[in-house]
Structure formats: structure tokens, C-alpha cells
Design an enzyme around this catalytic site. Structure first.
Site, PDB file in Angstrom:
ATOM      1  N   GLY A  81      18.912 -11.200   4.050  1.00  0.00           N
ATOM      2  CA  GLY A  81      19.544 -10.945   5.348  1.00  0.00           C
ATOM      3  C   GLY A  81      18.694 -10.027   6.215  1.00  0.00           C
ATOM      4  O   GLY A  81      17.964  -9.175   5.712  1.00  0.00           O
ATOM      5  N   ARG A 145      16.577 -17.166   1.915  1.00  0.00           N
ATOM      6  CA  ARG A 145      17.139 -16.689   0.650  1.00  0.00           C
ATOM      7  C   ARG A 145      16.707 -17.531  -0.556  1.00  0.00           C
ATOM      8  O   ARG A 145      17.380 -17.527  -1.581  1.00  0.00           O
ATOM      9  CB  ARG A 145      18.670 -16.687   0.730  1.00  0.00           C
ATOM     10  CG  ARG A 145      19.265 -15.660   1.667  1.00  0.00           C
ATOM     11  CD  ARG A 145      20.738 -15.455   1.363  1.00  0.00           C
ATOM     12  NE  ARG A 145      21.375 -14.608   2.359  1.00  0.00           N
ATOM     13  CZ  ARG A 145      21.376 -13.273   2.316  1.00  0.00           C
ATOM     14  NH1 ARG A 145      20.773 -12.644   1.339  1.00  0.00           N
ATOM     15  NH2 ARG A 145      21.991 -12.578   3.255  1.00  0.00           N
ATOM     16  N   ASP A 176      18.260  -8.828  -4.766  1.00  0.00           N
ATOM     17  CA  ASP A 176      17.887 -10.164  -5.245  1.00  0.00           C
ATOM     18  C   ASP A 176      16.426 -10.477  -4.924  1.00  0.00           C
ATOM     19  O   ASP A 176      15.703 -11.023  -5.756  1.00  0.00           O
ATOM     20  CB  ASP A 176      18.787 -11.238  -4.616  1.00  0.00           C
ATOM     21  CG  ASP A 176      20.216 -11.181  -5.165  1.00  0.00           C
ATOM     22  OD1 ASP A 176      20.386 -10.782  -6.338  1.00  0.00           O
ATOM     23  OD2 ASP A 176      21.159 -11.518  -4.425  1.00  0.00           O
ATOM     24  N   LYS A 202      14.958  -3.163   1.376  1.00  0.00           N
ATOM     25  CA  LYS A 202      15.655  -3.530   2.612  1.00  0.00           C
ATOM     26  C   LYS A 202      17.064  -3.963   2.299  1.00  0.00           C
ATOM     27  O   LYS A 202      17.283  -4.649   1.301  1.00  0.00           O
ATOM     28  CB  LYS A 202      14.900  -4.684   3.260  1.00  0.00           C
ATOM     29  CG  LYS A 202      15.624  -5.384   4.370  1.00  0.00           C
ATOM     30  CD  LYS A 202      15.840  -6.895   4.150  1.00  0.00           C
ATOM     31  CE  LYS A 202      16.828  -7.228   3.094  1.00  0.00           C
ATOM     32  NZ  LYS A 202      17.257  -8.631   3.054  1.00  0.00           N
ATOM     33  N   THR A 203      18.028  -3.591   3.044  1.00  0.00           N
ATOM     34  CA  THR A 203      19.348  -4.212   3.139  1.00  0.00           C
ATOM     35  C   THR A 203      20.282  -3.274   3.884  1.00  0.00           C
ATOM     36  O   THR A 203      20.342  -2.079   3.582  1.00  0.00           O
ATOM     37  CB  THR A 203      19.999  -4.611   1.784  1.00  0.00           C
ATOM     38  OG1 THR A 203      21.309  -5.118   2.071  1.00  0.00           O
ATOM     39  CG2 THR A 203      20.144  -3.495   0.767  1.00  0.00           C
ATOM     40  N   ASP A 205      23.245  -3.275   3.542  1.00  0.00           N
ATOM     41  CA  ASP A 205      24.359  -2.960   2.641  1.00  0.00           C
ATOM     42  C   ASP A 205      24.235  -1.574   2.001  1.00  0.00           C
ATOM     43  O   ASP A 205      25.218  -1.025   1.516  1.00  0.00           O
ATOM     44  CB  ASP A 205      24.457  -4.002   1.519  1.00  0.00           C
ATOM     45  CG  ASP A 205      24.706  -5.407   2.046  1.00  0.00           C
ATOM     46  OD1 ASP A 205      24.886  -5.562   3.262  1.00  0.00           O
ATOM     47  OD2 ASP A 205      24.721  -6.344   1.229  1.00  0.00           O
TER      48      ASP A 205
END
Ligand code: FBP
Length: 550
Positions: A81, A145, A176, A202-203, A205
């Protein structure tokens, strides 16, 4: 293409590097910190799966007395993402390798890991990268992804890298994608190739963090965007005094974003999925908690309020979690599932679920049932951003308030609105924190490449201090791995960092939430500021400040 005056002016921002890189550029040498490392869990199994890259030391850097100036050929992949700051990782990496030699070259693989497998690429020259500095988005090369899994995929990836004569590949991604990076590093080493692989955390979240990684990039900017929006809604709720706002916030599994937004805005109710799991709350208990708050506020003539909900909440309710785990295993073994009619899907599922899960499944509205049956992402995750938990809760709370009304126990009005904030924050212009952090992570990745580190994640530590005090280094990817059940099998993956219920950010929420439920203690964090006093423009998240407070 014409550009907004914000874009034109923001392009001039010079990200702040750690002091070592400001002084020495890439004339640095790596030094071990922890001499050897172990996986966070199932160390024996992880060691067996990653024999060539397992157990390496953690690294830091110091100024080198002498430094060889050689050009590097590096590839980069943006994976998973979008998260604000990706373009600055690319510019920091480019500037890093070019500070070793202006003859260095950066190849950007297009559309995520699939670009690497299919050898779709663009050369990222200084002129190409110029327009992307300090901008949000991943549009410079795109993202994807695709999971690297099969022998053919690994072989194609290696052959692509060899065809470009790469010294190293940088994979920018979440848990992931960095699992992919780890597998690829092992594959390359096992084939005797000197090409190295470096990951970048990175994320939005915020769940890729641990003792060695203070934060994943993008969390700072995205949670500030959502905080601004939730702050505005709180003000609207308190002005109109007629709506209950149910706000679902992105963040897949972990509730870090929701917790940060709650600390910034102080809404009436905040759900933290990790607490729901720990207390083993049922869906009816979640509904009762909301209903009680609505009733209590109605007794005070307050028929309004704001509730924030993490998008992954549904997955953490133990009965639903068990149902999802069963569905994942069932769907993993049924390739033609997506082609079935809804009736056939329901029949197949109900026939194969255990009695308890079948009962939970049947108790859910048909809309949620069908959302639970949608395709998993390539890593086997339920696509929780597409499950309308906010609407589910509004329906169920509405039902229980009607019952209370009939029984004469509630006389208020319940008018609810649902919101979902997710995609709004993922491509925002990076805050100063993310602009600096990402540029530094990219530059630091160049230093790791120069050090010949393979299977490492680029890290900057001491993140709650000003950027020049950040400490560059590297952490072996295997140190973060454990085994998890995915797609019906046990697989090695990087462990997600869920909200720590004993940590200061959650405890701060827990200490205040009773008061926030009944009052209007709403805070207005405002929009991200790119110009103005450092106390406003360079502020970190509350989460990071609380976690790193000595
Ligand atoms: P990453 O873990 O790859 O950074 O993705 C984060 C995320 O934004 C989650 O918060 C969200 O659930 C998911 O991506 C949505 O995915 P998609 O972009 O495929 O709809």
C-alpha cells in the site's frame, strides 16, 4: 504539466539528514552493535529456512578514515500500500549512491515486485526524480502486492537483477513485502550471487516496529491527516448536536492509527482491537458498550458523539477471528470459489464451517457475509478495508436502542453517520517528519549497500529527537521473523507489532476515556503544517513521543 504553488514551494524543502551523513556523506563504515541476532520466535525453524543470512549482527555507522569511491548500480521496488514519503526514499537513495560516485545508477522496477519479475523498469536519473521530491504517492514507479513465492519468480527476479548488473536491490514495503525481501536475499545468497537486498520499513499501519525500528514511514503523515478530519468531525458533532459519527480508520490489523488519532482528538469512544481480543469480547459486548454510551449521553440530553473504530476490529473479536481463520483455510483450498454464485458460496461455506463458526456467520447481515467472502490479498489477508464494520455497528446499535426504547429504558434520538478514512491519508504530502525520515532511510540504505550488507532493513533510531540526532544503522531481516499460519500453511513472516496494552500510548487512552465518553473534550490538531514554527511542523506522533519518553 502545471503545478500547484504548494508543490512548487514544497519541492524546495531540503530534508534533514542525521548529523553523521551531513558531515561524512557516504564516507562511512559499518560497525556491529549486537554481535549476533536471533529470530523473535521459532528461531530454529527460521534458521533452517534462511541458512545464508540468519543471525547476522545489527549495524551502525561511523565516519571512515578512508573511503573507496565506486559507482553503484541499484534497483528499487515500491511494494504494498502507498505511504507518504516513498518518493523521498527514492531521492535519498539516489543522492546516497551518487554521493559515492556520480556514475552510480538507480533502476526503478515498475508496479511493485511484478516489475522485477517481468523486468519492467525505468532509469531514475536526477532529472527524472527532481519533480517527485517531497511529494506524496508512489506514482514515480507505482506499487503492487505480488508475493514472491515460486522458484520461477525468484529465478526471474535474480535474472532481471543480473541483466542490469545490479550491486543491490532495495525493497520498500511493510511486513509482507519485507518478508519478500528476506526470502529474496536468502535465494540470491544461496545461488552464490554477490547482489544484496535491503528493506525499508514502510506502512501507514505503523505495525512494522520493534526494539530496533521506532516507526514505519507514512504512519506520521497518514495519522495526522486522519486526526485533522476526525478533529473537524468532533467540532461538527458538537456544533450540530444531532449526529452520532461512527468513523472507521484504516490500519488493517493493528490499531496504532486509531490509537494515535484518539490521542490527538479525544473522541467519545475508541475501540482498540488488541484490547477486544485480550478481553475476549463478543460482538454483542462491543455493541452493548456503544449502546450504554449512547444511552448515558442521551440522559444528559446529548444525542450526539464520535466513535472511532479500527478497520481490523472485526478480525479481533474472538468468535469472528475463528470464523475468518476457518474461511481462509476453506477458500485457500477452493480455486473456483470466486466464480460461484452467492448462493453456492453460502452453501459451500455453511456446509464446511464448524457449527460454532457457522452460527456466527449466519448471525451477520448478508452484506458483511459477502464482504467476508471476498478475495484475500496475495499474502492471504482478508481485505478489511472493504468490510463495512462502521455500518454493521450502526445497524446493531440501532436494533438494541429500539429494544431499550420499547422497554422504556431509552428516550433519546439516534441518528448515525458512517465514515471511512483510509485512502485519504496514504498519498498525502509527507510531513516534515516523514520527508526527513524517508530521505534518511534511503540515504542509509545506500550506506548499507556500500557496506555489502545482505538481508538487512535500513533503520534510523532515536526518532523522537531532532533529525540530526537520528542514529543510522541496519537490522537483519531474519531477526524480525516468526512462523505464521497463512493460506492454510505455516510460513515464515515478519512479525506484526500490535498495540501494546501495557505501553504508554494505550495507558494514556485508558486513563482518560471515561471522561472523554461523557464530555466534549475534543481536541483540534489542525492540518499538517509544512511552514511555521518547528514545534508545530516537526512534531512527531503522540505515539512515538510517549513510547520513547524515558
Ligand atoms: P501495507 O501494509 O502494504 O502498507 O498496506 C496498508 C493498507 O493501507 C492497510 O491499512 C489497508 O488495509 C490496505 O493497505 C488496503 O489495501 P489496498 O490498497 O490493496 O486496498
Amino acid at each position: 504539466m502545471t503545478k500547484s504553488s504548494f508543490t512548487l514551494n514544497r519541492a524546495k524543502y531540503q530534508p534533514k539528514l542525521p548529523a553523521l551523513f551531513q558531515k561524512a556523506g557516504l564516507k562511512v563504515q559499518a560497525k556491529p552493535v549486537l554481535k549476533s541476532t536471533k529470530a523473535v520466535a521459532q528461531a530454529g525453524e527460521i534458521k533452517k529456512l534462511f541458512p545464508h543470512i540468519y543471525g547476522k549482527p545489527t549495524l551502525t555507522f561511523a565516519k571512515a578514515a578512508k573511503s573507496e569511491n565506486k559507482p553503484y548500480r541499484v534497483g528499487v521496488v515500491l511494494s504494498g500500500g502507498q505511504a507518504p514519503g516513498g518518493h523521498n526514499v527514492v531521492s535519498g537513495l539516489l543522492d546516497g549512491i551518487r554521493s559515492a560516485s556520480p556514475k552510480s545508477a538507480l533502476i526503478g522496477f515498475l508496479g511493485g515486485p511484478s516489475g522485477l519479475i517481468e523486468n519492467k523498469y525505468v532509469e531514475l536519473t536526477p532529472a527524472f526524480v527532481k519533480d517527485y521530491r517531497n511529494t506524496g504517492g508512489f506514482d514515480i514507479i507505482g506499487s503492487g502486492r505480488t508475493k514472491l513465492e515460486t522458484e520461477e519468480q525468484f529465478a526471474s527476479a535474480l535474472s532481471t537483477m543480473q541483466s542490469h548488473k545490479l550491486d543491490a536491490l532495495v525493497i520498500v514495503g511493510g511486513d509482507d513485502s519485507n518478508t519478500n525481501a528476506c526470502m529474496l536475499a536468502e535465494y540470491i545468497a544461496s545461488h552464490g550471487s554477490p547482489i544484496t537486498v535491503i528493506g525499508v520499513p514502510k506502512t501507514i499501519d505503523g505495525d512494522l516496529k520493534n526494539s530496533e525500528i521506532g516507526a514505519s514511514f507514512g504512519f506520521d503523515t497518514a495519522s495526522k491527516v486522519y486526526s485533522e478530519l476526525v478533529g473537524n468531525i468532533c467540532r461538527d458533532a458538537n456544533s450540530a448536536k444531532k449526529y452520532w459519527h461512527f468513523i472507521k480508520l484504516m490500519g488493517r490489523s493493528a490499531s496504532h492509527i486509531t490509537l494515535e488519532v484518539a490521542l490527538q482528538t479525544q473522541p467519545n469512544l475508541t475501540f482498540i482491537s488488541e484490547e477486544i481480543a485480550e478481553k475476549k469480547m463478543t460482538l454483542s459486548q462491543v455493541v452493548k458498550t456503544i449502546t450504554d454510551a449512547v444511552v448515558r449521553r442521551a440522559e444528559m440530553k446529548k444525542n450526539f458523539g464520535v466513535i472511532v473504530i479500527p478497520e481490523g476490529l472485526i478480525e479481533f473479536i474472538p468468535e469472528v477471528k475463528k470464523l475468518i481463520a476457518e474461511l481462509n483455510d476453506l477458500l485457500a483450498g477452493k480455486d473456483d470459489f470466486a466464480t460461484l454464485s452467492m448462493d453456492d458460496k453460502l452453501q459451500f461455506v455453511n456446509k464446511n464451517l464448524t457449527a460454532a463458526s457457522s452460527q456466527v456467520f449466519s448471525s451477520l447481515p448478508i452484506l458483511i457475509q459477502s464482504q467476508l467472502l471476498m478475495d484475500r490479498d496475495p499474502h492471504g489477508n482478508v481485505q478489511v478495508s472493504r468490510i463495512e464494520t462502521d455500518k454493521l455497528l450502526i445497524d446493531l446499535v440501532g436494533d438494541s436502542l429500539r429494544e431499550l426504547k420499547k422497554a422504556g429504558k431509552y428516550t433519546g434520538k439516534f441518528s448515525a453517520l458512517s465514515h471511512f478514512f483510509g485512502y485519504e491519508g496514504r498519498c498525502a504530502s509527507p510531513s516534515n517528519f516523514d520527508a526527513d525520515y524517508c530521505y534518511g532511510l534511503g540515504f542509509n540504505a545506500a550506506a548499507l549497500i556500500k557496506a555489502g550488507a545482505n538481508g538487512y532493513m535500513s533503520t534510523l533510531k532515536n526518532l523522537s529527537a531532532p533529525a540530526d540526532k537520528w542514529v543510522p544503522g541496519g537490522v537483519p531481516l531474519t531477526m524480525m521473523m516468526n512462523m505464521e499460519h497463512r493460506h492454510g500453511k505455516d510460513k515464515p513472516v515478519i512479525r506484526k507489532a500490535l498495540v501494546d496494552l501495557k505501553g504508554k500510548p494505550f495507558k494514556t487512552l485508558a486513563a482518560n476515556r471515561q471522561e472523554w465518553a461523557l464530555t466534549e473534550s475534543y481536541q483540534d490538531p489542525g492540518a499538517i503544517q509544512y511552514y511555521g514554527p518547528s514545534a508545530v511542523c516537526d512534531a512527531t506522533t503522540k505515539t512515538l513521543a510517549l513510547e520513547q519518553k524515558k
